[in-house]
Enzyme design. Structure first.
Site, PDB file in Angstrom:
ATOM      1  N   ASP A  71      23.217  70.045  31.881  1.00  0.00           N
ATOM      2  CA  ASP A  71      23.268  70.562  33.248  1.00  0.00           C
ATOM      3  C   ASP A  71      22.311  69.862  34.198  1.00  0.00           C
ATOM      4  O   ASP A  71      22.597  69.728  35.386  1.00  0.00           O
ATOM      5  CB  ASP A  71      23.057  72.080  33.274  1.00  0.00           C
ATOM      6  CG  ASP A  71      21.855  72.553  32.482  1.00  0.00           C
ATOM      7  OD1 ASP A  71      21.053  71.713  32.030  1.00  0.00           O
ATOM      8  OD2 ASP A  71      21.718  73.778  32.306  1.00  0.00           O
ATOM      9  N   ASP A 481      11.684  76.775  29.921  1.00  0.00           N
ATOM     10  CA  ASP A 481      12.611  77.359  28.939  1.00  0.00           C
ATOM     11  C   ASP A 481      12.043  77.526  27.534  1.00  0.00           C
ATOM     12  O   ASP A 481      12.299  78.531  26.896  1.00  0.00           O
ATOM     13  CB  ASP A 481      13.903  76.550  28.829  1.00  0.00           C
ATOM     14  CG  ASP A 481      14.724  76.588  30.090  1.00  0.00           C
ATOM     15  OD1 ASP A 481      14.368  77.352  31.004  1.00  0.00           O
ATOM     16  OD2 ASP A 481      15.709  75.849  30.195  1.00  0.00           O
TER      17      ASP A 481
END
Length: 887
Positions: A71, A481
């Site tokens: 992404d 993350d």
């Protein structure tokens, strides 16, 4: 545990391939000027994965040719021999940082050398640039670009749906692209060079994740989400007649053309109330399979169905493996076994707890089996075993209660593909890695298939901060993350990320300069403390205590001796503490949200910056005083560091194009600053081991100097600068952090926003001055050595790197290297040198910036070429009239 992708580049803009890959080309095919001053080798500090992989694409014609899209971290090609992935978009530069987001990939099944990527990260204002379609005729080794008149969203909601980009399997000059934001369906008839909207396509989509989102992120119309050809309705050289298109519209999700796109109709009788995430066609049996969810994903989705459409009769059949009432997830991952087309698999991408589920049918969806099932709740039995020994951090150090297990089978599992040439091999993407198996067919015989990470070479972390202490581990990282890692060996995956606590995102870290065993980090966490400490150089951690009001990590600084800390968290003002944060007190004289750092000599001196003003504390962070220094950047896109070993020596980088933007230096603890001449823009600053004979540490910055954006090094206190990366190695946005290595001269660690931690090593082991330059009339003398390495090879094409080393005693002021190909190979494109070729004979000459080669140093260039028959290596090289040793 839910993992989301952070918007590092967005925050920066709002406030402000592995070695040898050639540069991205402009739309006219001309390469951008390649600039570098010396040969650097670039690698990743291995983490392996770390982010969402929403798409995996196998070529249907050539075995073992596969691609993956991320992404925000570019695209990759699978290397079967090494079982690794090769990055393909490292040449994306600073100005086009959004093109590291890949919303779709398409591999040409007629000509496997061709591959296409639809790129762009955000469709709202966060990404200022439009999207583009990149096209390659050498499997992504080099690219040409066509800019689009609209944005694409590789990191937008709905990015796991697709593929939005597709090549006609019969007439490969025809491509379709589904656009978001109401921009419709687009088509190219010249192999992706030009594009035009299919104006008669009847539906641009209407689904928005959250129509009330004023940022434009969740409120974007997700648009047209996949294109699928029925290859059985065409012949080689003629356009495929039947094309299916998926639209983000719960009432009108699937359309079809039966006349090669001349007209389009909504498929009659289709289910409503859901979005079709995927449409996969089995042309042998005449079935179009569709995976539906009530949401666009990749995080949300509470209900889902699987349907089968019989193309010959128009019959719709609900083939869902469970009753609708029993779903708490949507379906997305969807694949057909091309060797055994009656075999279908699907994933429950939004089943976060206790695990994702994978369903498998061998009778075209008539009956299904599960990857795991309950025996007696909460106990479960798995059809698989998991081996994460190559990436042990995938367990997250967790010890969950049943039915949850660790490592998980996955989450956000929107990419699922059975190898079209091998029924036993499957790959699927998750929110953290690519998993795969090579004994999938054991599922059908009652055995267990083995799931392993198949992700080496694919690095997809967003980097917030970096530290390279003078002793202990060479690298500590703060990541989005997955928190961050302590690398004791850059070539190996660490066993675990930082834990106790495990931040979802680490925003800042620091070590005590004179006591590097003391380390502090801060970050984001749904519940629990936002600060942690280590007394063994980051090997083990314990949580601190938050002051009242803390909502996020912010920035943190450790005193030079580790005796105290200053923290500027989100949600409250700047705080200070002695010891390890059992209690905090508010600092005075400094505004909330300031960036904080420590002096690297005086343990009671700390620094801060906020909204154009520099602040200094001489009492351990209790009180700060604003500096009288003027002319600093007015905004908050600023990063600064104090030099180890010298009190009060501070370098500050940052700014924005509409105001002050550059690099500043202070030698009096910030009382005054002097702007560095010649540095037009700078975003990071870091220090490393001094060059041989130099009295000042080496400086590193991500900057714009002499009109060129790049990673720069100075060995003379900023008087001159050397660009150490080249146009093949740019990695999009590199503005979060940079540091040299205090123990290895020339080594630099660079943050990226989605390509992990990149580090470079110089071929100049002795160090040297700043500038490049050099003549263009080669007249080298002395001995030379050449290494010629074929780095990649495919049918009819290859890529090679050449390294030329000056093994003599005198410097070269220019060079000209000649050789002859033994198999009639032809150079297609060569970078970091000029070249001519006549028959088999090739001559490569220096360009202006790499003509000077000191004794003991080397220079490198690379090229792509074509071959037929054999691709043997040249056996002799000549530098002018000198024969070179061949390594």
């Amino acid at each position: 545990m839910r993992r989301t992708r952070i918007l590092t580049a967005v925050l920066a803009l709002a406030a402000g391939l592995i070695a040898g890959s050639p540069p991205v080309l402009a739309a006219d095919g001309a390469p951008r000027p390649a600039l570098a001053a010396e040969s650097y080798t670039w690698k990743n500090a291995r983490i392996d994965g770390g982010g969402f992989v929403p798409g995996i694409v196998f070529n249907r014609k050539e075995k073992n040719l596969a691609y993956a899209r991320t992404d925000i971290g570019g695209a990759y090609r699978w290397q079967q021999a090494s079982r690794t992935w090769t990055p393909l978009l490292d040449s994306v530069g600073w100005a086009d940082w959004g093109h590291t987001g890949v919303v779709s990939l398409a591999s040409d099944s007629v000509d496997p050398n061709k591959v296409y990527a639809a790129v762009g990260t955000y469709t709202n204002s966060w990404d200022p640039g439009n999207g583009a379609v990149l096209r390659s005729a050498d499997r992504g080794a080099s690219w040409q670009k066509t800019d689009l008149p609209f944005k694409l969203g590789g990191n937008m909601p709905g990015r796991g749906m697709g593929e939005r980009l597709a090549v006609d399997p019969n007439r490969n000059s025809v491509l379709y692209l589904g656009a978001p934001s109401g921009k419709g369906l687009w088509r190219s008839t010249d192999s992706g060079v030009t594009w035009s909207q299919v104006t008669n396509f009847p539906n641009v989509g209407n689904y928005q994740q959250d129509p009330t989102d004023t940022s434009g992120y969740a409120s974007d119309n997700q648009g047209i989400v996949w294109v699928t050809f029925d290859e059985s309705t065409g012949t080689s050289g003629t356009a495929t007649k039947t094309v299916y298109v998926g639209v983000a519209d719960k009432d009108n999700a699937v359309y079809r053309s039966t006349d090669a796109g001349a007209t389009w109709t909504r498929l009659a009788g289709q289910p409503t109330g859901y979005l079709a995430h995927k449409g996969v066609l089995d042309s042998v049996n005449g079935y179009l399979y569709l995976a539906y969810s009530d949401k666009g994903g990749p995080y949300d989705g509470g209900k889902g169905r699987l349907w089968r459409y019989t193309t010959a009769t128009g019959t719709w059949t609900d083939i869902s493996p469970v009753a609708e009432a029993d779903t708490y997830y949507g379906f997305s991952g969807l694949t057909v076994d091309r060797q055994k087309p009656g075999t279908v698999m699907a994933t429950t991408y939004s089943s976060w707890w206790p695990d994702t589920q994978i369903f498998r049918s061998t009778d075209s969806g008539g009956t299904w089996t599960k990857a795991w099932d309950y025996t007696s709740y909460p106990n479960r039995e798995n059809r698989f075993t998991m081996d994460v020994s190559s990436s042990p951090w995938l367990t997250w150090g967790a010890n969950p209660s049943p039915p949850e297990q660790t490592p998980k089978l996955g989450w956000m599992t929107e990419a699922l593909e059975i190898d079209p040439f091998d029924s036993a091999r499957m790959m699927y993407g998750t929110g953290a890695t690519i998993y795969g198996t090579e004994n999938l067919t054991a599922w059908d015989s009652g055995g267990r298939f083995t799931v392993r990470p198949m992700v080496q070479g694919l690095e997809e972390t967003a980097v917030n901060d970096l530290a390279s202490p003078p002793s202990g581990a060479p690298l500590l990282s703060a990541l989005g993350d997955i928190g961050g890692f302590r690398h004791t060996d850059l070539t190996k995956v660490p066993s675990m990320m930082f834990t106790s606590p495990n931040f979802t995102t680490t925003t800042s870290l620091d070590y005590a300069e004179t006591n590097p065993n003391t380390v502090v980090r801060v970050g984001d966490l749904d519940t629990g403390p936002h600060v942690a400490f280590s007394t063994d150089n980051g090997a083990n951690w314990f949580a601190g205590t938050d002051p009242s009001g803390v909502s996020g990590g912010g920035t943190v600084a450790a005193a030079a001796d580790g005796s105290r800390f200053v923290w500027s968290p989100a949600g409250t003002g700047v705080q200070y503490t002695t010891g390890f944060g059992s209690s905090w007190q508010a600092s005075s004289g400094i505004p909330s949200g300031a960036v904080v750092e420590s002096d690297r000599v005086d343990p009671k001196t700390f620094y801060g910056f906020k909204s154009g003003r520099f602040y200094v504390s001489s009492d351990g962070g209790a009180t700060f005083t604003g500096s009288a220094a003027t002319g600093l950047p007015a905004g908050d896109s600023v990063r600064f560091k104090a030099l180890p070993g010298t009190k009060g020596d501070v370098w500050l980088a940052g700014g924005a194009s509409d105001g002050a933007y550059g690099l500043w230096h202070s030698t009096d603890s910030g009382a005054t600053f002097t702007r560095s001449a010649g540095v037009e823009q700078a975003d990071t600053i870091g220090f490393g081991k001094a060059a041989a004979g130099a009295s000042y540490q080496t400086l590193y910055t991500s900057a714009k100097i002499a009109g060129v954006r790049g990673i720069f090094r100075s060995t003379d206190k900023g008087a001159s600068w050397t660009r150490v990366n080249d146009d093949a190695h740019q990695w999009g946005w590199t503005g979060a952090a940079i540091t040299g290595d205090p123990r290895v001269y020339g080594r630099v660690y660079v943050s990226t926003n989605g390509r992990g931690v990149v580090y470079g090593d110089t071929s100049d082991t002795g160090g040297g001055g700043g500038g490049g330059g050099g003549g263009t009339d080669p007249a080298p003398s002395g001995a030379c050595a050449v290494t010629y390495t074929i780095t990649n090879q495919w049918s009819g094409g290859f890529q090679a790197d050449v390294r030329l080393t000056n093994t003599g005693t005198g410097a070269w002021s220019g060079w000209s290297l000649g050789w002859s190909f033994p198999g009639g190979q032809t150079v297609s494109q060569l970078w970091n040198a000029d070249y001519t070729q006549s028959g088999a004979a090739v001559t490569a000459r220096n360009v202006g910036w790499n003509g000077n080669v000191a004794a003991g140093s080397s220079v490198a260039f690379g090229f792509t070429g074509t071959w037929s028959g054999t691709n043997g290596k040249p056996t002799a090289f000549r530098l002018g009239d000198q024969s070179c040793a061949v390594g």
